[in-house]
Structures are given as C-alpha cells and as structure tokens.
Design a protein around this motif. Structure first.
Motif, short mmCIF file in Angstrom:
data_model
loop_
_atom_site.label_atom_id
_atom_site.label_comp_id
_atom_site.label_asym_id
_atom_site.label_seq_id
_atom_site.Cartn_x
_atom_site.Cartn_y
_atom_site.Cartn_z
N ASN A 44 0.58 -1.42 -0.23
CA ASN A 44 -0.05 0.03 -0.11
C ASN A 44 0.67 1.06 -0.10
O ASN A 44 0.62 2.31 0.68
CB ASN A 44 -0.88 0.00 1.10
N GLY A 45 1.83 1.16 -0.58
CA GLY A 45 2.89 2.55 -0.75
C GLY A 45 3.91 2.66 0.26
O GLY A 45 4.28 3.57 0.29
N LEU A 46 3.79 1.56 1.28
CA LEU A 46 4.55 2.02 2.48
C LEU A 46 5.88 0.86 2.51
O LEU A 46 5.63 -0.31 2.18
CB LEU A 46 3.76 1.73 3.81
N LEU A 47 6.97 1.12 2.77
CA LEU A 47 7.96 0.43 2.94
C LEU A 47 8.27 0.22 4.50
O LEU A 47 8.35 0.96 5.35
CB LEU A 47 9.44 1.04 2.59
N LYS A 48 8.10 -0.92 5.06
CA LYS A 48 8.16 -1.41 6.48
C LYS A 48 9.66 -2.00 6.55
O LYS A 48 9.97 -2.76 5.78
CB LYS A 48 7.04 -2.12 7.02
N ALA A 49 10.39 -1.75 7.50
CA ALA A 49 11.93 -2.18 7.69
C ALA A 49 11.79 -2.25 9.36
O ALA A 49 11.39 -1.78 10.11
CB ALA A 49 12.83 -1.50 7.11
N SER A 50 13.05 -3.17 9.59
CA SER A 50 13.41 -3.07 11.15
C SER A 50 14.75 -2.27 11.17
O SER A 50 15.56 -2.30 10.32
CB SER A 50 13.59 -4.66 11.66
N MET A 51 15.10 -1.79 12.48
CA MET A 51 16.43 -1.04 12.61
C MET A 51 16.88 -1.32 14.22
O MET A 51 15.95 -1.29 15.07
CB MET A 51 15.98 0.38 12.24
N THR A 52 18.06 -1.64 14.23
CA THR A 52 18.52 -1.85 15.51
C THR A 52 19.03 -0.61 16.00
O THR A 52 19.40 0.09 15.54
CB THR A 52 19.47 -3.11 16.06
N CYS A 53 18.88 -0.34 17.67
CA CYS A 53 19.34 0.73 18.17
C CYS A 53 20.01 0.40 19.64
O CYS A 53 19.51 -0.44 20.20
CB CYS A 53 18.22 1.93 18.46
N CYS A 62 26.14 -4.57 21.26
CA CYS A 62 24.87 -5.32 21.48
C CYS A 62 23.83 -4.72 21.66
O CYS A 62 23.36 -4.11 22.80
CB CYS A 62 25.26 -6.04 22.71
N PRO A 63 23.25 -3.88 20.45
CA PRO A 63 22.00 -3.15 20.68
C PRO A 63 20.57 -3.96 21.16
O PRO A 63 20.61 -5.15 20.87
CB PRO A 63 21.74 -2.73 19.23
N SER A 64 20.04 -3.38 22.25
CA SER A 64 19.02 -4.12 22.84
C SER A 64 17.65 -3.38 22.39
O SER A 64 16.63 -4.30 22.70
CB SER A 64 19.00 -3.73 24.35
N LEU A 65 17.57 -2.72 21.42
CA LEU A 65 16.26 -2.01 20.99
C LEU A 65 16.09 -2.35 19.56
O LEU A 65 17.23 -2.34 18.72
CB LEU A 65 16.22 -0.52 21.11
N GLU A 66 14.93 -2.84 19.07
CA GLU A 66 14.67 -2.97 17.89
C GLU A 66 13.32 -2.32 17.39
O GLU A 66 12.31 -2.37 17.92
CB GLU A 66 14.44 -4.57 17.36
N TYR A 67 13.14 -1.53 16.53
CA TYR A 67 12.35 -0.64 15.95
C TYR A 67 11.68 -1.21 14.93
O TYR A 67 12.55 -1.45 13.81
CB TYR A 67 12.82 0.81 15.82
N ASP A 68 10.44 -1.05 14.35
CA ASP A 68 9.70 -1.20 13.20
C ASP A 68 9.68 0.18 12.75
O ASP A 68 8.81 0.93 13.30
CB ASP A 68 8.53 -1.82 13.42
N PHE A 80 10.31 9.49 6.21
CA PHE A 80 9.82 8.78 7.41
C PHE A 80 8.45 9.09 7.80
O PHE A 80 7.94 10.17 7.98
CB PHE A 80 10.58 9.37 8.61
N VAL A 81 7.72 7.87 8.21
CA VAL A 81 6.30 7.87 8.53
C VAL A 81 6.18 7.70 9.96
O VAL A 81 5.78 8.57 10.76
CB VAL A 81 5.44 7.02 7.68
N LYS A 82 6.63 6.53 10.78
CA LYS A 82 6.65 6.57 12.30
C LYS A 82 7.88 5.41 12.35
O LYS A 82 8.31 4.69 11.66
CB LYS A 82 5.40 5.85 12.44
N LYS A 83 8.06 5.18 13.71
CA LYS A 83 8.88 4.48 14.41
C LYS A 83 8.53 3.84 15.58
O LYS A 83 8.12 4.44 16.34
CB LYS A 83 10.46 5.13 14.55
N GLU A 84 8.28 2.67 15.63
CA GLU A 84 7.59 1.96 16.86
C GLU A 84 8.55 0.90 17.53
O GLU A 84 9.17 0.05 16.66
CB GLU A 84 6.41 1.09 16.41
N LEU A 85 8.68 0.94 18.72
CA LEU A 85 9.43 -0.17 19.57
C LEU A 85 9.00 -1.57 19.12
O LEU A 85 7.66 -1.72 19.42
CB LEU A 85 9.52 0.20 20.97
N ASN A 86 9.70 -2.67 18.77
CA ASN A 86 9.32 -3.73 18.62
C ASN A 86 9.52 -4.29 19.89
O ASN A 86 10.51 -4.97 20.36
CB ASN A 86 10.23 -4.55 17.34
N LYS A 87 8.36 -4.72 20.67
CA LYS A 87 8.37 -5.48 21.76
C LYS A 87 8.71 -6.85 21.89
O LYS A 87 8.81 -7.59 22.98
CB LYS A 87 7.12 -5.25 22.62
N SER A 88 8.68 -7.70 20.71
CA SER A 88 8.99 -8.93 20.83
C SER A 88 10.40 -9.45 21.08
O SER A 88 10.64 -10.38 21.17
CB SER A 88 8.44 -9.60 19.46
#
Length: 89
Positions: A44-53, A62-68, A80-88
């Motif tokens: 739907n015109g959006l690119l979703k990716a993961s990013m470690t921080c 050893c990054p402990s955070l992963e964002y979608d 950029f549209v949004k960044k959400e913490l991946n809690k899994s």
C-alpha cells in the motif's frame, strides 16, 4: 538507500538516493540507531523495515532495542512516517 521505479517500457529510473536516518534518529535522541534498515514488507505504498538501536547503557556490540520503521515515497523522496519499538525482541 536507493529507490528505483520500473517504467511501462520495463526500464528502471532512479527515483531517489538519500540517507533519511536523521528523521528516524531524531524521534528519540536517547537511542543511537544503526544506519541499517532491513526491509521486510512493501504494501500500500509503504516500506516497512526493522532497525536496531543502542539503548541507554548498551555496549556498542549489543543493541537491545529493535524498531519497526515505516517509510513512504512522497514527491520522489523516501520520507519517514513512524518508528515503533518492537516489543517482541
């Protein structure tokens, strides 16, 4: 990141080549994020990716955070549209 669009004649045009990371990183200045996006969906015109921080107190190895991260193509620029913490993780 380089974004190409396929034309009707099946040839490819370079649409944009920009870094975009300043918009993603500035959303939470306490996190130090890698400049590596791992795309996992285009829909739907959006690119979703993961990013470690690196979180506060993390060692550089050893990054402990992963964002979608969600991005979209707007006026021939990937924005950029949004960044959400991946809690899994």
């Amino acid at each position: 990141m380089y974004i190409f669009r396929q034309k009707e004649d099946h040839k490819w045009d370079l649409i944009t080549s920009n870094t975009l990371f300043e918009g993603i990183i500035q959303k939470n200045p306490d996190d130090i994020c890698s400049a590596v996006l791992v795309p996992y969906e285009i829909k739907n015109g959006l690119l979703k990716a993961s990013m470690t921080c690196l979180g506060n107190g993390d060692a550089n190895c050893c990054p402990s955070l992963e964002y979608d991260v969600t991005l979209k193509l707007e006026n021939n620029r990937l924005v950029f549209v949004k960044k959400e913490l991946n809690k899994s993780k």
